[in-house]
Each structure stands twice: as structure tokens, then as C-alpha cells.
Design a protein around this motif. Structure first.
Motif, mmCIF file in Angstrom:
data_model
loop_
_atom_site.group_PDB
_atom_site.id
_atom_site.type_symbol
_atom_site.label_atom_id
_atom_site.label_comp_id
_atom_site.label_asym_id
_atom_site.label_seq_id
_atom_site.Cartn_x
_atom_site.Cartn_y
_atom_site.Cartn_z
ATOM 1 N N UNK A 199 0.930 -1.148 -0.119
ATOM 2 C CA UNK A 199 -0.061 -0.146 0.071
ATOM 3 C C UNK A 199 0.949 1.252 -0.038
ATOM 4 N N UNK A 200 1.982 1.268 0.891
ATOM 5 C CA UNK A 200 2.930 2.209 0.869
ATOM 6 C C UNK A 200 4.291 2.211 0.151
ATOM 7 N N UNK A 201 4.408 2.948 -0.629
ATOM 8 C CA UNK A 201 6.124 2.719 -1.193
ATOM 9 C C UNK A 201 6.629 4.103 -1.178
ATOM 10 N N UNK A 202 7.985 3.979 -0.859
ATOM 11 C CA UNK A 202 8.994 4.958 -0.951
ATOM 12 C C UNK A 202 10.054 4.735 -2.089
ATOM 13 N N UNK A 203 10.198 5.720 -2.798
ATOM 14 C CA UNK A 203 11.345 5.545 -3.849
ATOM 15 C C UNK A 203 12.327 6.547 -3.475
ATOM 16 N N UNK A 204 13.689 6.085 -3.233
ATOM 17 C CA UNK A 204 14.703 7.028 -2.941
ATOM 18 C C UNK A 204 15.745 7.122 -4.094
ATOM 19 N N UNK A 205 15.999 8.284 -4.758
ATOM 20 C CA UNK A 205 16.823 8.447 -6.047
ATOM 21 C C UNK A 205 17.757 9.421 -5.921
ATOM 22 N N UNK A 206 18.521 9.563 -6.608
ATOM 23 C CA UNK A 206 19.693 10.749 -6.886
ATOM 24 C C UNK A 206 18.844 11.888 -7.108
ATOM 25 N N UNK A 207 19.227 13.133 -6.676
ATOM 26 C CA UNK A 207 18.295 14.506 -6.894
ATOM 27 C C UNK A 207 18.199 14.408 -8.555
ATOM 28 N N UNK A 214 9.362 10.603 -11.393
ATOM 29 C CA UNK A 214 7.783 10.925 -11.242
ATOM 30 C C UNK A 214 7.131 10.600 -12.550
ATOM 31 N N UNK A 215 7.735 11.206 -13.791
ATOM 32 C CA UNK A 215 7.149 11.023 -14.968
ATOM 33 C C UNK A 215 6.958 9.612 -15.370
ATOM 34 N N UNK A 216 8.138 8.893 -15.228
ATOM 35 C CA UNK A 216 8.010 7.328 -15.603
ATOM 36 C C UNK A 216 6.814 6.562 -14.924
ATOM 37 N N UNK A 217 6.660 6.626 -13.402
ATOM 38 C CA UNK A 217 5.638 6.147 -12.853
ATOM 39 C C UNK A 217 4.339 6.552 -13.129
ATOM 40 N N UNK A 218 4.085 7.936 -13.354
ATOM 41 C CA UNK A 218 2.812 8.491 -13.809
ATOM 42 C C UNK A 218 2.345 8.024 -15.178
ATOM 43 N N UNK A 219 3.351 8.061 -16.223
ATOM 44 C CA UNK A 219 2.652 7.823 -17.567
ATOM 45 C C UNK A 219 2.744 6.467 -17.910
ATOM 46 N N UNK A 220 3.791 5.731 -17.314
ATOM 47 C CA UNK A 220 3.629 4.232 -17.565
ATOM 48 C C UNK A 220 3.011 3.389 -16.664
ATOM 49 N N UNK A 221 2.516 3.904 -15.421
ATOM 50 C CA UNK A 221 2.170 2.743 -14.477
ATOM 51 C C UNK A 221 0.534 3.591 -13.728
ATOM 52 N N UNK A 222 0.407 4.704 -14.144
ATOM 53 C CA UNK A 222 -0.564 5.367 -13.603
ATOM 54 C C UNK A 222 -0.415 5.589 -11.933
ATOM 55 N N UNK A 223 0.708 5.700 -11.692
ATOM 56 C CA UNK A 223 0.962 5.896 -10.033
ATOM 57 C C UNK A 223 1.466 7.227 -9.691
ATOM 58 N N UNK A 224 0.645 8.014 -9.325
ATOM 59 C CA UNK A 224 1.171 9.381 -8.736
ATOM 60 C C UNK A 224 1.672 9.482 -7.489
ATOM 61 N N UNK A 225 3.081 9.653 -7.705
ATOM 62 C CA UNK A 225 3.977 9.849 -6.448
ATOM 63 C C UNK A 225 4.037 11.299 -5.984
ATOM 64 N N UNK A 226 4.225 11.365 -4.632
ATOM 65 C CA UNK A 226 4.190 12.788 -4.017
ATOM 66 C C UNK A 226 5.848 13.120 -3.856
ATOM 67 N N UNK A 227 6.573 14.058 -4.310
ATOM 68 C CA UNK A 227 7.808 14.333 -4.075
ATOM 69 C C UNK A 227 8.227 15.064 -2.706
ATOM 70 N N UNK A 261 1.624 11.196 5.523
ATOM 71 C CA UNK A 261 0.189 12.075 4.825
ATOM 72 C C UNK A 261 0.075 11.486 3.425
ATOM 73 N N UNK A 262 1.224 10.647 2.938
ATOM 74 C CA UNK A 262 0.997 10.233 1.700
ATOM 75 C C UNK A 262 1.368 8.386 1.484
ATOM 76 N N UNK A 263 0.534 7.951 0.589
ATOM 77 C CA UNK A 263 1.232 6.409 0.467
ATOM 78 C C UNK A 263 2.372 6.162 -0.486
ATOM 79 N N UNK A 264 2.459 7.165 -1.450
ATOM 80 C CA UNK A 264 3.535 6.911 -2.406
ATOM 81 C C UNK A 264 4.297 8.185 -2.379
ATOM 82 N N UNK A 265 5.457 7.967 -2.034
ATOM 83 C CA UNK A 265 6.580 9.125 -1.842
ATOM 84 C C UNK A 265 7.855 8.918 -2.536
ATOM 85 N N UNK A 266 8.301 9.964 -3.156
ATOM 86 C CA UNK A 266 9.533 10.154 -3.933
ATOM 87 C C UNK A 266 10.382 11.156 -3.180
ATOM 88 N N UNK A 267 11.643 10.673 -2.826
ATOM 89 C CA UNK A 267 12.480 11.630 -2.690
ATOM 90 C C UNK A 267 14.009 11.357 -2.977
#
Ligand SMILES: Nc1ncnc2c1ncn2[C@@H]1O[C@H](COP(=O)(O)OP(=O)(O)OP(=O)(O)O)[C@@H](O)[C@H]1O
Length: 947
Positions: A199-207, A214-227, A261-267
Motif C-alpha cells: 500500500x505504501x511505497x517510498x522511492x529514493x533516488x539521486x536528486x 515521477x514522470x515514468x511512474x505516472x505515464x507508464x503505471x498511473x502511479x502518482x507519487x508525491x515528491x 500523509x501520503x502513500x506513495x512518496x518519492x525523495x
């Protein structure tokens, strides 16, 4: 609605929660606990989506102790119901509302029928269609793999299928650069979210990769991450403290950690390592799946553990699943590689020395595995001698299960289960890389600065104006760019200052449209620069990147790469080339390397090219070759007398030997593990079969009609949908106020980014089917038919039941026990008419009945219908034992594997704790308990009267 603690209410929107108890009433808010699933919900009191459950005389109720009684009468005392009941023996019993079982069965269809709330036949058939689709998809072998807007590439589909089905997967995705690790991670995540495993996912990447993810997750998988970055984190923390005064305690608890506060977080990793508070909050928030890109940044050695490693180690310890991504797992040495494997599976990788020994022993292991593969291919049994050899490695109690033996060998003695690595060589079909080198004379300016590391980047110690004027690489670059005028050219150099000076020169003085990409820019400025470079018309001809541009980014639309200097790390060089050499590259990649003659630049260039052939061919052991020759190479970089020739010869021989060894050992094992082509192709075939034909398109069009969504034809398999003035619900999943352009064709979706790709797993499709199932739509209807041989006025009843299993979400019981629609079609004498009047046939025969007439019919034959319903329920219940047995078997075979594996590993590795094994054992018993408690639930009812 008046809420009182102890009352029992049911959620309209989440029927799987079972029967709730009001546990707190706090002004405008109420809290309901749902003991059946161990969850709690807080609602605003004035619009809580709840129905009070009240039993009437004659109805059956079940208590907390699983005793069933018949209600004789009910009275309300201080807002709480007291039921006066009788047991089977006629003895009186009193049951308080609070003592009701939380595993309720809701019987809405007959309640609606008897209260005269009918639907049209069309809605009934749509409901049944939705149930059947949900059931089919729940059982589909390609469930979770249907939703991505991607081409079906076997190596990706294979990995996604292998990994995503695991409970809390922990793996290292280490495909060579540009083969689609982001896509693989997205597919695994999509699967896990789609099937409810995460249910909850965190993606950690270089700046530098935040926006791209963000774009790949949304356009390819309909997953809206919050930065989450510093400003967002601070704003949320401030808002929380400002709000605390106005909040209820429960709110404060959930709000005080911004990450909750969010289920899908990207930082970014830097954001976490530089902000201890944010880091602590991120760890505390706990995740079902943690994804870390460019994991080679996580350096570890026995004496020096990097802050990045520590950060991910803490996050990983509080996350169920973990995906580490790196194309160059050994970029910073074997110790760090081992440490990352240990993060993934501490039970399997617990000792560095034994891991090193294992790595050295991959060749004999591979030989054994290859023999097994050959036997399997020729359908031959294992010989007694081979069995003896195998017994030294693993348990071979079932000698016929060659697949199982191979899997155990790879798991217990290789990196099997946790490491996936596909190579270009194995995948094939990639374009060529062509090297173009340009020896240039050393300018006066650099005299005395031509050796060692200084000689590799001499410009950094000189004023920009000076080197820009005098360094022949600059004039070469300008001329070259002008010559390649209509081509996009990516330029990479090691240092930000070099990139900035070069870009300014090209832009301002040479008149070449260019942009710079370096660490001094904000994330938005970097993204703007790369977008400017990507623009086909009027965009920049060249992007000048510092080393941060060599990681992760997608620049495959360019075919020319200029390496303005070379990094002192083969894996970094591979990363640089990987910006262009990636999926989607359509032409031969031209790699241009200008270097200053008779300097350390020339030596390093020759060592990479003649020693490892790294420009034209990727090499998975570049770093270990570098480690082997590091001292000599550094020494040779100091001199420019041609003595490097012997080092080059030695390196070339070593590279050849390593490649051969790897081919016979580790690489073959990895290849075997990372993509089994026949399996991958079979999965793709099934996905394509599932997507083939108009089934989904027609179904969705009917649903749009039913719910009042306007549709306009756009082109083949594409439509524009918009909300209308006569919408059936105020909210239709995913429908935008100004409409959506949708397509049902994958091919079209891949070329038209502006269209939404509606697959069976698109949120709009999934949520609409769920909406149908959880709402009352179509669950009660009345129709007439005329059948020869049946007397007018004959009453028939078509009912649909599903199997209802209430269980805590984390058990994910529905993977073993799908909803399983059960149809019962009978007449008033209990005669089974299912085969004579199949559902589809009946649909074609049914004619609609006016509402008033239908109400009159139901009123008149209510007694008969009730009797028929009892019969239908009993008939449906008779199918339950088989369904429950099948589900238990499926559950056992899936979870028992985990127990067996850990027990086998425990035999060789005492650090595996009993608790780890007990965890799975408990899962087995809790799942079995839930499955055994399943009941049938009436989903829809159609009263049919012959005319
Ligand atoms: N199945 C696919 N269908 C369409 N495009 C794809 C597919 N797989 C990958 N791509 C594209 O190929 C490029 C490389 O993919 P991705 O970024 O996932 O590779 P990577 O292995 O993570 O690269 P790196 O090693 O550089 O980090 C991206 O532009 C991605 O969108």
C-alpha cells in the motif's frame, strides 16, 4: 444519525471490513473499529458512509462465540439493541448488540427486492459481467502485469513476474545500463499495489532523477507519487504544528509524521542524509516497498560505512520489501556489493569471507547447473553419480524435480533469489557503439600539468577564460558541433566548472544552442535544461553535463556522445555511455573522445580501449579489472613514455580471461536466473491474449452508458469521455471535469502519450468494477420470459453468490481464494435449471416489467421467493467445501515454500532465527483460519416470471 459507543455499523464503501463497533464519539468525528480485520476508521459524523445493522424478527444472528440464534424480538435500550432470541433447541437467549460477530454477511439484494428497489435487467447483467471479470482477473496467471504502458520485453516481464509475486520481495535489479530497471521496478510495484500486497511505497533516488521517476511512474503505471523535498517537508511539519490545537488526538498522531500523509512518496537520498529529522520520520513511517535507485552510492566496508548506506539500512529495516537498482553493482567494490546483498537477505548473506569463497566457486556450481539444464532439455533423469555430487550441495529428496534442484542450488550457493542481471549480450538486438577518437596537441598552457589525475582534468586548475581559449578540445568541440549541426549531441565531462564554462562559451560565443546540466542547478533548472535538449524543434543541439548527468537519465533520442574527458572508473564510463545506449536507441551510437596526446588522458583512453574495449562493448567486471590494475595504472598515468603498452597487454589478457571465466561461471548462472526465455514468451503470449479482442472496450462502453458518461468516437479504439448532466453517481473513477481521451490499444498508447491507456488494470477500470461490486447497482431485478412448455405465471429465481472471506489485509487471502461467483437457477420446487437456462441465454430472453407490476408480483410471491432463497443459499453453500479445500491447498503450497526454504538455510546458517520461520507458520495458520471461516454472500437476485 445518532452514534453511540457500542453500536454496530457496516461500511458502504468497504464491505470487507466486516461489522464495526463505534469505539469513540468525539464531537464531529466518530471512530469505528473493525475487529474482523484489525483496522479502524475515523469519519466525519454527518456524512459517514455507514449503515446501522439492525436485525428483525425471524432473522439469524451470530455471536462473538460463533453461536447462531433466531431473533424473536428486539428492543433499544439507551441507543443499543438487545435481541431476544431462541437457540436450536428453543431455549431463550439474550444477545446484546456488542456481542454480535464481526464477520457479518450483508443481505442487501433481498432487502432491496422486498422493499421494491429494483434495477433494470441491463444493470443486473452488467453486475454479473463485472463479477465474472473480477473473478477471471483475480485468477489470471498474468494478474498485475496487464497495466503498464510499455512494450512487452521478455527480460522485464520475466523479472516482474518472478519477483512481484513474492511476499515482500527483496531483490537487487542489476541489469546492464539502460535495459529498463526503472520499468522493472515499476512493474513490480504496480503488481504489488494492484494485488493489495503493498500500500505504501517510498522511492529514493539521486536528486537528478527525481523528475524522471515521477514522470515514468505516472505515464507508464498511473502511479502518482508525491515528491518530498526540504520545502515540502518543512511546510508539512509547520502545518502540523499550526493545526495541532484544532485537532483531535487521533489526527495528531497520524499527521505529525509528514511521511504518513501520503502513500506513495518519492525523495532524494541527499535530502534524507542531510535532514536527520526527515530521515527519522521516513524510517518511522514504515513502508511496504522501498525502492532505491543507483544503489552503487551505498558504499560499505568493514571499517567505513557511508552515510548513504546507513540511511538505506535504517529505511530497509523498517520496510517489508526492498528493491535496490544499479547497473554496476560492483562499482565501488565487492564489499559494498556484499553489504547490499546483506540488506536484502541477511539470512542468506551473513559472512563476507564465505561470500567471496562462494563467488570463487561459481564455476563448478555452474557446471552442475548446466548438466541439470541439459538433462532437463533432453528429458533425461539424473544419473546416480551426478546425484552424489549434487547431494554435497543441496537437498535432493525429489530427484525428479530438476527445476526445484536448480532453484535451490542458485539460491543456496549463488545469488539466485536476490540478484537479477540481464546483459545486452543475452538480450540481443541492441545497436552498435562506434568509437571515434581525436588525438590533439597539448597546449602551452598545460605544460607541466599533463600527468596523473591533474593531467586528466587540467582545465580545473586554470582560469576558464584561459583554457577555453587555449584547450584544443574546445575548438574541436565547436567545430564538431557545427559539423553535426542537425544532430543532438550529449557532452559529458567530469567537473561542473568545466561544464559551465563550456556551455557559456558554446552558447554565447560560438552561437550553438546549448544547455548545461550540473549539480549547482536546482532540480527544476536541470529538468528544464534536459527538456530543452529533448525538444525536436528549436531545442538545444547539445547538453553539456557534469558527471551527475551520466546516471540514470534517458537521452536515447541522441546518437552522438562526446566524452570531453574520461572518468577514472570503468563503471562510471559505462554509465556515461548508457545514457544513449539504452532501450529505445534506434541508431549506431557514435562515441567521440578527444584527448591530449602524450598525456595521462591518452594513457587512460588507450587503457580503456585497448585493455578492456570498454567504449565499444559493455563489461560487467570493469571495476574488478580496475582494482586488479589500479596501482600500476595510477603509476602509468604519471608517465607518458609509452611504458603503458605492457600494462595494456596484461590488462587485455586479464580481461579476456575474466570474460571467459564469467561466461563459464557467474554470468551463466545469472543469465539462467534472470530470464528464462520460453517462460517469458509464454507470459507475454498470455498477456496478449488477455488484451486481444473488444471485450474490455465493449464492457467499458456499457458501463459508461450505465453511469451516464458521455462518449465520443475519437479514432480506432480511442474515445473521448466526459461527465454528462445525467450522471448516475456524483463521482465516476478517474473521470476529469473536462473529459479524458482514452484508448484501449497498447500500440496506440505507446505512440500517443496524450491518451490514457485503459487496460484491465487501469485505475478507472478497476475502480469502476469495484464500484459496481460494492454498490447496489443491479443486485435486484424482475423480468418476464416466455418459454414453451412452462406455464404462464411460473416463478423462477436466478441468484448469484460470491465467496466472502473476511481476513486482515496483510494476509492477502484473495490470492488463494478469489470471489468465485456461484450461480443458482431454480424454480419454486427447487429444481435446478442452471443447465437449461444458462445466464447468457436467459439474458436474451428476459423482457422488462413495469416497476408497479414488478412490485405487485414481488409482494404477491414474497413467501415463495423467501423459500427459494433458502434453497439457493443451501445449494451455494454446498459448493463451499471444495472451494475452501482448493484455497487451502493453494495457500499451503505457496507459503510452505517459504518455510521450507528458511529451514533449509537454517541448517547451514545458524543466524536464521526461529521467529523468521514462525512468521510464515503463523501466516499459514491465520490464513487457514480465515479461509475456513468463509461463507457465501448473496450478490444479486433476478426474479423471473413466465408470461
Ligand atoms: N518495456 C519498455 N517499453 C518502452 N520503453 C521502455 C521499456 N523499458 C525501458 N524503456 C525505456 O528505456 C529507457 C531505459 O529504461 P530505464 O531508465 O528503466 O533503464 P535503467 O536500466 O534504469 O537505466 P540506468 O541503468 O541508466 O539507470 C527509458 O527511456 C525507458 O522509458
Amino acid at each position: 444519525m445518532q452514534f453511540i459507543i457500542g453500536q454496530r455499523w457496516v461500511s458502504h464503501t468497504e464491505s470487507k471490513l466486516g461489522l464495526g463497533i463505534i469505539s469513540e464519539v468525539n464531537g464531529r468525528r466518530i471512530t469505528v473499529s473493525f475487529p474482523a480485520v484489525g483496522e479502524e476508521r475515523t469519519y466525519a459524523a454527518d456524512n459517514a458512509p455507514l449503515s446501522r445493522l439492525i436485525y428483525n424478527e425471524g432473522e439469524k444472528i451470530t455471536t462473538l462465540d460463533d453461536l447462531t440464534f433466531q431473533v424473536i424480538s428486539a428492543e433499544e435500550v439507551d441507543g443499543i439493541y438487545i435481541y431476544h432470541c431462541e437457540d436450536d433447541e428453543g431455549l431463550s437467549q439474550i444477545v446484546e448488540e456488542l456481542d454480535l460477530s464481526c464477520f457479518v454477511q450483508l443481505t442487501a439484494p433481498q432487502h432491496r427486492l422486498f422493499s421494491g428497489h429494483f434495477d433494470k435487467n441491463r444493470a443486473f447483467t452488467l453486475r454479473i459481467e463485472a463479477l465474472n471479470h473480477i473473478h477471471r482477473l483475480q485468477q489470471s496467471s498474468v494478474k498485475g502485469l496487464l497495466g503498464a504502458r510499455t512494450n512487452h520485453l521478455p527480460h522485464q516481464v520475466y523479472i516482474a513476474n518472478e519477483v512481484a509475486q513474492r511476499f515482500a520481495p527483496r531483490v537487487l535489479l542489476a541489469d546492464e545500463v539502460g535495459l529498463g530497471k526503472t520499468i522493472e521496478a515499476g512493474m513490480i510495484l504496480h503488481y504489488q499495489l494492484h494485488t493489495g500486497r503493498a500500500k505504501r511505497a517510498l522511492i529514493v533516488v539521486p536528486d537528478s532523477l527525481i523528475h524522471q521517476w515521477l514522470v515514468e511512474m505516472l505515464r507508464r503505471f498511473n502511479l502518482a507519487f508525491s515528491i518530498f523535498d526540504e520545502s515540502r517537508y518543512d511546510a508539512l511539519t509547520r502545518a502540523n504544528s499550526d493545526n495541532e490545537d484544532d485537532m483531535f488526538e487521533a489526527d495528531i498522531d497520524s499527521m505529525s509524521n509528514p511521511f504518513e500523509s501520503e502513500q506513495l512518496v518519492l525523495c532524494s537520498l541527499d535530502f534524507l542524509t542531510e535532514n536527520p529529522d526527515a530521515m527519522a520520520h521516513a524510517v518511522e513511517a514504515s513502508w511496504d516497498l522501498l525502492i532505491v535507485d543507483e544503489a552503487h552510492h551505498l558504499q560499505w566496508s568493514e571499517t567505513d560505512v557511508s552515510i548513504e548506506y546507513q540511511c538505506v539500512e535504517q529505511l530497509a529495516s523498517n520496510s517489508a520489501g526492498l528493491l535496490l537498482l544499479t547497473a554496476t553493482p560492483e562499482q565501488v567494490g565487492i564489499e559494498s556489493h556484499f553489504a547490499r546483498l546483506r540488506l536484502l537477505d541477511p539470512s542468506r548473506f551473513y559472512d563476507l569471507e564465505s561470500f567471496k569463497q562462494e563467488e570463487a566457486g561459481y564455476q563448478p556450481l555452474n557446471q552442475l547447473v548446466q548438466q541439470l539444464v541439459a538433462l532437463q532439455n533432453n528429458d533425461q533423469p539424473i544419473s546416480p553419480e551426478l546425484l552424489k555430487q549434487l547431494a554435497e550441495f543441496t537437498d535432493i529428496s525429489n530427484a525428479n524435480d530438476i527445476d526445484g534442484i536448480i532453484a535451490r542450488l542458485l539460491d543456496q550457493h549463488g545469488t539466485g533469489r536476490v540478484l537479477f542481471r540481464n546483459t545486452r549480450a543475452a538480450i540481443k538486438g541492441f545497436p552498435q557503439r562506434k568509437l571515434n577518437s581525436y588525438p590533439l596537441p597539448v597546449p602551452e598552457l598545460y605544460q607541466g600539468q599533463t600527468t596523473g589525475i591533474t593531467g586528466l582534468y587540467p582545465e580545473v586548475i586554470v582560469e576558464p577564460d584561459d583554457w577555453i581559449q587555449n584547450d584544443p578540445r574546445v575548438a574541436w568541440l565547436e567545430a564538431h558541433l557545427k559539423q553535426l549541426k542537425s544532430e543532438k549531441v550529449l557532452v559529458i565531462c567530469a567537473n561542473a566548472s568545466t561544464a559551465v564554462a563550456l556551455e557559456q562559451y558554446l552558447q554565447l560565443r560560438a552561437g550553438i544552442r546549448s544547455a548545461a546540466f550540473y549539480e549547482g542547478l536546482s532540480i527544476i533548472e536541470r529538468d528544464r535544461a534536459s527538456a530543452y535538449f529533448a525538444e525536436t524543434e528549436g531545442g538545444a543541439q547539445t547538453l553539456i553535463c557534469s558527471e551527475i548527468g551520466s546516471e540514470g537519465r534517458n537521452f536515447q533520442f541522441a546518437h552522438h556522445l562526446v566524452l570531453f574527458d574520461l572518468p577514472l572508473n570503468p563503471d562510471l564510463l559505462e554509465q556515461r555511455i548508457g545514457r544513449l545506449d539504452r532501450i529505445g536507441q534506434t541508431e549506431t551510437i557514435q562515441i567521440h573522445v578527444p584527448y591530449l596526446e602524450e598525456t595521462s588522458q591518452e594513457n587512460l583512453f588507450r587503457w580503456y580501449h585497448e585493455g578492456i574495449n570498454l567504449f565499444e562493448q559493455s563489461c560487467s567486471v570493469g571495476h574488478s579489472i580496475y582494482e586488479q590494475f589500479e596501482l600500476e595504472l595510477l603509476e602509468q598515468l604519471q608517465s607518458t613514455d609509452g611504458a603503458i603498452d605492457s600494462l595494456i597487454t596484461a590488462t587485455a589478457a586479464h580481461t579476456e580471461k575474466m570474460r571467459e571465466l564469467l561466461h563459464q561461471g557467474r554470468d551463466q548462472l545469472l543469465e539462467l536466473n534472470s530470464c528464462k526465455l520460453p517462460q517469458a514468451e509464454a507470459i507475454i503470449e498470455t498477456i496478449e491474449e488477455e488484451e486481444d479482442g473488444p471485450l474490455l472496450e465493449e464492457f467499458m462502453m456499457r458501463l459508461f452508458n450505465q453511469y451516464g458518461v458521455d462518449q465520443e468516437h475519437h479514432s480506432d479504439h480511442a474515445h473521448i469521455i466526459r461527465p454528462s448532466d445525467h450522471m448516475f453517481t456524483s463521482h465516476f473513477p478517474g473521470l476529469k471535469d473536462d473529459g479524458n481521451t482514452i484508448t484501449f490499444s497498447r500500440e496506440k498508447a505507446l505512440s500517443r502519450e496524450d491518451m490514457e491507456f485503459l487496460s484491465w488494470e487501469h485505475p478507472m477500470v478497476v475502480e469502476t468494477m469495484e464500484m459496481v461490486q460494492t454498490s447496489e447497482l443491479g443486485n435486484a431485478t424482475v423480468a418476464t420470459i416466455s418459454v414453451k412448455g412452462l406455464q404462464p405465471g411460473t416463478l423462477l429465481l436466478e441468484t448469484y453468490y460470491t465467496v466472502n472471506c473476511i481476513a486482515p489485509k496483510q494476509l492477502q487471502v484473495d490470492r488463494f481464494l478469489p470471489i468465485t461467483p456461484i450461480r443458482v437457477m431454480s424454480d419454486v420446487n427447487g429444481r435446478d435449471l442452471g443447465a437449461v437456462l444458462p445466464h447468457e441465454r436467459l439474458n436474451g430472453m428476459c423482457e422488462k416489467v413495469k416497476r408497479n407490476t414488478a412490485q405487485a408480483i414481488v409482494k404477491q410471491v414474497r413467501g415463495d421467493i423467501e423459500k427459494m432463497l433458502v434453497h439457493s443459499t443451501t445449494t451455494a453453500e454446498q459448493t463451499l467445501p471444495d472451494i475452501i479445500n482448493a484455497a487451502n491447498e493453494k495457500m499451503m503450497s505457496s507459503l510452505k515454500i517459504e518455510v521450507d526454504r528458511l529451514e533449509a538455510l537454517q541448517a547451514v546458517n545458524p543466524s536464521i532465527r526461529d521467529e523468521e520461520i514462525n512468521f510464515f507458520k503463523q501466516q499459514i495458520s491465520a490464513s487457514a483460519d480465515a479461509i475456513n471461516r468463509s461463507s457465501v454472500q448473496l450478490e444479486a437476485i433476478r426474479v423471473v416470471v413466465t408470461s
